[in-house]
Design a protein around this motif. Structure first.
Motif, short mmCIF file in Angstrom:
data_model
loop_
_atom_site.label_atom_id
_atom_site.label_comp_id
_atom_site.label_asym_id
_atom_site.label_seq_id
_atom_site.Cartn_x
_atom_site.Cartn_y
_atom_site.Cartn_z
N VAL A 51 0.98 -1.02 -0.09
CA VAL A 51 0.18 0.11 -0.01
C VAL A 51 0.92 1.27 0.00
O VAL A 51 1.79 1.37 0.69
N ILE A 52 0.59 2.16 -0.60
CA ILE A 52 1.21 3.59 -0.89
C ILE A 52 0.36 4.62 -0.42
O ILE A 52 -0.68 4.75 -0.97
N LEU A 53 0.76 5.22 0.45
CA LEU A 53 -0.04 6.31 1.18
C LEU A 53 0.56 7.60 0.25
O LEU A 53 1.53 7.97 0.58
N ASN A 54 -0.36 8.16 -0.53
CA ASN A 54 0.00 9.02 -1.52
C ASN A 54 -0.47 10.52 -1.10
O ASN A 54 -1.51 11.12 -1.41
N GLY A 55 0.25 11.40 -0.15
CA GLY A 55 -0.02 12.55 0.19
C GLY A 55 0.24 13.56 -0.73
O GLY A 55 0.77 13.45 -1.76
N GLY A 56 -0.18 15.01 -0.49
CA GLY A 56 0.13 15.98 -1.44
C GLY A 56 -0.56 17.16 -1.03
O GLY A 56 -1.23 17.48 -0.04
N GLU A 57 -0.82 18.08 -2.09
CA GLU A 57 -1.35 19.25 -1.76
C GLU A 57 -2.47 19.61 -1.25
O GLU A 57 -3.10 20.29 -0.54
N ASN A 58 -3.48 18.62 -1.57
CA ASN A 58 -5.01 18.58 -0.91
C ASN A 58 -5.15 17.87 0.30
O ASN A 58 -6.11 17.01 0.36
#
Ligand code: XMP
Length: 430
Positions: A51-58
């Protein structure tokens, strides 16, 4: 299940699809799921390797920071984070800065195998559809467009005649389009296909209606009513097949990204017609949907066709639709497509079509004055349909098309080529 799966959880990144495609390019199937997926839902996905936890600007939605549910950690899948605070992910291995780290995660940590390909995807989906549907029945609105055609082929492979396809001919289809749907699906794939010729009904409702938005509303609304009537005639249907693809989901808005435009293939069915959805393409991108269609044995033309608006020729027969102009736009379009194919332009140009405005101009035929319609040819190239440039069609090709239209299409005495890019012009005229 044939394929290993890497799950990307959308924690506000704008790069979810880029990452999903990067993983698929490395030969491993990956799917994007919302951040608030439950442990039960995640555990139900087949063959999850990591599983990849894909964070970012939102990362903040409605004033709240997006987070995964604590319970997911208990499932024991290898996890890694991208732009998601390490402090929040108690058992994340590390952050994921580059492609080498991604490969290490996929192949060393998760021990994923490179078994993503269309053949395996189809086998897995067939199995999943059979699990979901059992011995019950599915209904599908088959427009003949790429997405609905590929879903139909997939469902036929999975459940055969437990699928009923309904093809509504609204009378605004291109020349031979409905015939080809019937030929491919009923005659060749032996689908259980209900063909409804509703041309008269649509043309009746549209008579005298000149406003483009009103025309669209009537066509969309009438389509749902015809489909609903057919659905009510059939007994014991529990599921509705839909050709939803991943870009539809993104454009309709994910939990962390705003809506671009609302999408509905067969939206707006009445409340008492409740179906569970079967959407086997919802994780695919357009090019993958086409590849899937080819693998399922659909004709190349059906899978690699140019975009065609839902309201069909209705928005290309400008103003209030009349039968003579509808016929002219249909015949001219057939000639254009034939000549573009002959010149090899069908593989090069993104979208090309004809339009017939609702006014006449003076001309001469057989030494007599005529007052007839004109055909406008439009041929454009674009990447995402947001902007478009005009194809510089070879003069000889244009001349041949013009001569044929003038000789073969009734009520037409003039042909023009639209030179306008988008913006300021849109691709369609209405
Ligand atoms: P415009 O005219 O907005 O078109 O530049 C952009 C793309 O969308 C297609 N289009 C439609 N597709 N229903 C559809 O399914 C519609 O009402 C519709 N209107 C435009 C158009 O053909 C072009 O590819």
């Amino acid at each position: 299940m044939k394929q290993d799966l890497i799950v990307i959880l959308d924690l506000g990144s704008t790069q979810n699809t880029v990452l999903a495609r990067e993983i698929r390019d490395l030969g491993v199937y990956s799917e994007i799921h919302p951040h608030d997926i439950t442990a039960e839902e995640l555990a139900a996905l087949p063959n999850v390797k990591g599983v990849i936890l894909n964070g970012g600007e939102n990362r903040v939605v409605d004033g709240q920071e997006v987070q995964i549910r604590e319970e997911l950690y208990g499932l024991g899948y290898p996890m890694i984070s991208v732009d998601y605070p390490q402090s929040k992910c108690s058992n994340c291995l590390s952050a994921l800065p580059d492609q080498e780290a991604l490969k290490k995660f996929l192949f060393d940590t998760c021990k994923a195998e490179t078994n993503w390909n269309m053949k395996n995807f189809i086998e897995d989906q067939v199995e999943l559809i059979r699990q979901q549907v059992g011995d019950r029945k599915v209904l599908l609105a088959l427009s003949g467009g790429v997405d609905s055609s590929v879903v139909a082929a997939m469902l036929i492979k999975a459940i055969g005649t437990q699928l009923t396809c309904v093809h509504v001919n609204h009378g605004l289809m291109r020349k031979n389009e409905s015939e080809s749907v019937v030929k491919v699906f009923r005659d060749e794939l032996h689908a259980n296909l209900v063909y409804v010729d509703a041309s008269e009904r649509f043309l009746g409702k549209l008579a005298g209606v000149a406003d483009p938005e009103q025309k669209r509303k009537i066509i969309g609304g009438e389509f749902i009513r015809v489909f609903e009537e057919e659905a009510r005639k059939l007994e014991g249907i529990d599921f509705l097949g839909q050709g939803t693809i991943y870009p539809d989901i993104i454009e309709s808005g994910t939990k962390t990204a705003k809506m671009v435009k609302s999408h509905h293939n067969v939206g707006g069915l009445p409340e008492d017609l409740k179906f569970e959805l079967v959407e086997p393409l919802k994780q695919l991108f357009k090019d993958e949907v086409r590849a899937c269609g080819v693998e399922l044995g659909l004709p190349h033309d059906m899978v690699y066709r140019q975009p065609f608006p839902g309201p069909g020729l209705g928005v290309r027969c400008l103003g209030a639709i009349t039968r003579d102009r509808l016929e002219a736009v249909r015949e001219a379009d057939a000639i254009l497509r034939e000549e573009f194919a002959r010149a090899g332009l069908d593989k090069k140009v993104w979208q090309y079509f004809t339009v017939v405005p609702d006014f006449k101009s003076v001309g001469m035929k057989n030494n007599a004055r005529v007052f007839e319609y004109m055909v406008i040819i439009r041929a454009i190239n674009t990447v995402d349909a947001m902007t478009a440039s005009v194809e510089k069609v070879d003069w000889d090709v244009l001349e041949r098309i013009t001569n044929r239209i003038l000789a073969e299409v009734e009520n037409v005495n003039r042909v023009c080529y639209d030179m306008s890019p988008k913006p300021p012009a849109t691709i369609e005229f209405e």
